[in-house]
Design a protein around this motif. Sequence first.
Motif, PDB file in Angstrom:
ATOM      1  N   PRO A  11       0.853  -1.193   0.000  1.00  0.00           N
ATOM      2  CA  PRO A  11       0.000   0.000   0.000  1.00  0.00           C
ATOM      3  C   PRO A  11       0.888   1.242   0.000  1.00  0.00           C
ATOM      4  CG  PRO A  11       0.015  -1.018   2.169  1.00  0.00           C
ATOM      5  CD  PRO A  11       0.841  -1.895   1.287  1.00  0.00           C
ATOM      6  N   PHE A  13       0.952   5.484  -0.061  1.00  0.00           N
ATOM      7  CA  PHE A  13       0.295   6.790  -0.002  1.00  0.00           C
ATOM      8  C   PHE A  13       1.381   7.852   0.111  1.00  0.00           C
ATOM      9  CE2 PHE A  13      -1.926   9.921   2.955  1.00  0.00           C
ATOM     10  CZ  PHE A  13      -2.522  10.608   1.917  1.00  0.00           C
ATOM     11  N   GLU A  15       4.361   8.057  -1.472  1.00  0.00           N
ATOM     12  CA  GLU A  15       5.638   7.375  -1.234  1.00  0.00           C
ATOM     13  C   GLU A  15       6.556   7.498  -2.453  1.00  0.00           C
ATOM     14  OE1 GLU A  15       6.450   6.149   1.587  1.00  0.00           O
ATOM     15  OE2 GLU A  15       4.663   5.444   2.638  1.00  0.00           O
ATOM     16  N   ASP A  44      -2.844   4.696  -2.949  1.00  0.00           N
ATOM     17  CA  ASP A  44      -4.009   5.046  -2.137  1.00  0.00           C
ATOM     18  C   ASP A  44      -4.263   6.561  -2.175  1.00  0.00           C
ATOM     19  OD1 ASP A  44      -6.038   4.998  -0.315  1.00  0.00           O
ATOM     20  OD2 ASP A  44      -4.778   4.647   1.436  1.00  0.00           O
ATOM     21  N   ALA A  96       5.673   0.560   2.061  1.00  0.00           N
ATOM     22  CA  ALA A  96       6.517   1.084   0.993  1.00  0.00           C
ATOM     23  C   ALA A  96       7.740   1.819   1.527  1.00  0.00           C
ATOM     24  CB  ALA A  96       5.696   2.030   0.119  1.00  0.00           C
ATOM     25  N   ASP A  97       7.739   2.112   2.825  1.00  0.00           N
ATOM     26  CA  ASP A  97       8.766   3.031   3.330  1.00  0.00           C
ATOM     27  C   ASP A  97      10.059   2.364   3.774  1.00  0.00           C
ATOM     28  OD1 ASP A  97       7.825   1.743   5.508  1.00  0.00           O
ATOM     29  OD2 ASP A  97       7.039   3.500   6.532  1.00  0.00           O
ATOM     30  N   GLN A  99      10.563   0.252   5.982  1.00  0.00           N
ATOM     31  CA  GLN A  99      10.646  -0.052   7.413  1.00  0.00           C
ATOM     32  C   GLN A  99      10.554  -1.551   7.630  1.00  0.00           C
ATOM     33  OE1 GLN A  99       7.674   2.751   9.187  1.00  0.00           O
ATOM     34  NE2 GLN A  99       9.299   2.978  10.711  1.00  0.00           N
ATOM     35  N   ARG A 200      11.947   4.923   9.253  1.00  0.00           N
ATOM     36  CA  ARG A 200      11.434   5.182   7.915  1.00  0.00           C
ATOM     37  C   ARG A 200      12.533   5.765   7.024  1.00  0.00           C
ATOM     38  NH1 ARG A 200       7.356   7.366   4.789  1.00  0.00           N
ATOM     39  NH2 ARG A 200       5.496   6.246   5.409  1.00  0.00           N
ATOM     40  N   THR A 205       5.692   9.677   8.533  1.00  0.00           N
ATOM     41  CA  THR A 205       4.600   8.747   8.839  1.00  0.00           C
ATOM     42  C   THR A 205       3.246   9.432   8.631  1.00  0.00           C
ATOM     43  OG1 THR A 205       3.555   7.434  10.553  1.00  0.00           O
ATOM     44  CG2 THR A 205       4.784   9.357  11.294  1.00  0.00           C
ATOM     45  N   LYS A 206       2.253   8.616   8.265  1.00  0.00           N
ATOM     46  CA  LYS A 206       0.908   9.170   8.036  1.00  0.00           C
ATOM     47  C   LYS A 206       0.069   9.054   9.293  1.00  0.00           C
ATOM     48  CE  LYS A 206       2.484   8.833   3.902  1.00  0.00           C
ATOM     49  NZ  LYS A 206       3.727   8.165   3.552  1.00  0.00           N
TER      50      LYS A 206
HETATM   51  N1  UDP Z   1      -0.560   4.025   3.730  1.00  0.00           N
HETATM   52  C1  UDP Z   1      -1.612   3.931   2.845  1.00  0.00           C
HETATM   53  N2  UDP Z   1      -2.707   4.729   3.052  1.00  0.00           N
HETATM   54  C2  UDP Z   1      -2.797   5.587   4.093  1.00  0.00           C
HETATM   55  C3  UDP Z   1      -1.724   5.647   5.010  1.00  0.00           C
HETATM   56  C4  UDP Z   1      -0.623   4.842   4.795  1.00  0.00           C
HETATM   57  O1  UDP Z   1      -1.559   3.163   1.893  1.00  0.00           O
HETATM   58  O2  UDP Z   1      -3.815   6.274   4.202  1.00  0.00           O
HETATM   59  C5  UDP Z   1       0.650   3.191   3.505  1.00  0.00           C
HETATM   60  C6  UDP Z   1       1.971   3.962   3.493  1.00  0.00           C
HETATM   61  O3  UDP Z   1       2.267   4.444   2.210  1.00  0.00           O
HETATM   62  C7  UDP Z   1       2.957   2.894   3.947  1.00  0.00           C
HETATM   63  C8  UDP Z   1       2.136   2.054   4.900  1.00  0.00           C
HETATM   64  O4  UDP Z   1       0.764   2.307   4.598  1.00  0.00           O
HETATM   65  O5  UDP Z   1       3.407   2.095   2.871  1.00  0.00           O
HETATM   66  C9  UDP Z   1       2.417   2.382   6.366  1.00  0.00           C
HETATM   67  O6  UDP Z   1       2.258   3.767   6.590  1.00  0.00           O
HETATM   68  P1  UDP Z   1       3.227   4.601   7.539  1.00  0.00           P
HETATM   69  O7  UDP Z   1       4.655   4.280   7.189  1.00  0.00           O
HETATM   70  O8  UDP Z   1       2.816   6.010   7.451  1.00  0.00           O
HETATM   71  O9  UDP Z   1       2.853   3.996   8.944  1.00  0.00           O
HETATM   72  P2  UDP Z   1       3.848   3.615  10.139  1.00  0.00           P
HETATM   73  O10 UDP Z   1       4.983   2.839   9.557  1.00  0.00           O
HETATM   74  O11 UDP Z   1       4.284   4.906  10.698  1.00  0.00           O
HETATM   75  O12 UDP Z   1       2.987   2.792  11.053  1.00  0.00           O
END
Ligand code: UDP
Length: 330
Positions: A11, A13, A15, A44, A96-97, A99, A200, A205-206
């Motif tokens: 997924p 968003f 990125e 997304d 995608a990040d 992590q 990341r 982060t979203k």
């Molecule tokens: N993502 C998405 N839609 C959203 C928010 C996040 O597809 O509305 C994707 C984002 O691109 C990433 C993954 O979900 O690949 C995890 O997001 P993020 O890294 O922001 O979350 P964290 O790692 O901080 O939990």
Amino acid sequence: MNFRLISIIIPSFNEASNIELIYEALVKEFVGVNYDYEILFINDGSTDDTLLRIKKLVLRTQKVKYISFTRNFGKELALLAGFQHVKGEAVIVMDADLQHPCALIHSFINGFEEGYHQVIAQRNRKGDSRFRSFISSLYYCIINKVVDVELRDGCGDFRLLSRKAVDALLMLNEGNRFSKGLFSWIGFNQKIIYYENVPRQNGKTKWSFTKLLNYGIDGVVSFNNRPLRICFYTGAFILLLSLVYIFINLFLIIRNGIAEPGYFTTISSILFLGGIQLLCLGVIGEYIGRIYYETKNRPHYLIEETNIKSGECYEGNRPRVYKIHRSGDY
Ligand code: UDP
Ligand code: MG
């Protein structure tokens, strides 16, 4: 030779800066592996160049597939779209990040070959602030008492699922999806792989604090009606306390006559009971809200474009998916 297929769902968003990096990292990991692979990016509703970067990859290789949503529907629904459109015998979900270390894919595949239906990566909390780690452990402690599936701190979406597990997941057709819980709900034999938390790579982060809070509440109310039960018991407990209080006061009034009216008692009981009532109403409201959304029966997401031809993806258990057709897109 006919290799077995592994699908990877990513997924994405906003990125743009990570798309090529993750692709390159994945390609490296699949060198010398006895599996073929497809990478499905779900765009997304990104507002940056994410889609453009994905399309560049599509021109380079047929292994890259994409689905682009008409707007941001959230990661959970992006995952659902992914599961509905991949054909692999095993499916890996990752962010995608970068992590989620791509090197773990080998352990995933080993687990899959050992016969596990879910191979789950569990991270430690290295690099997280102390406050966040504390809140998370507290949250997991509470939520595991409330929901009837087991949720583990550090186990997220980064995992491999067998086709059987994916099919089971696709039978859960709710729109308000709390993937962590759904993965746990379907069961199957599971193997945990531990890894060190990675910061990341690019972008940010979203997850804002409010988003995390809402996600937490989703987790609590998505699984059963236990929170409603808790409201019931709280109400019953307070009713019991009030009855005791009333009887004691009544007894004192009968014995001593009416004493000075208590300002403090009145105000504190109004505030306390008001708070409890609003909280319980809120919990009930959460459930009604969910019923409201589910009864609308809307499609869970809308696809604006994709390079997956209909009929090419797995068709079993596929719920309503509406695509916005634009000439030339397919
Ligand atoms: N993502 C998405 N839609 C959203 C928010 C996040 O597809 O509305 C994707 C984002 O691109 C990433 C993954 O979900 O690949 C995890 O997001 P993020 O890294 O922001 O979350 P964290 O790692 O901080 O939990
Ligand atoms: Mg991340």
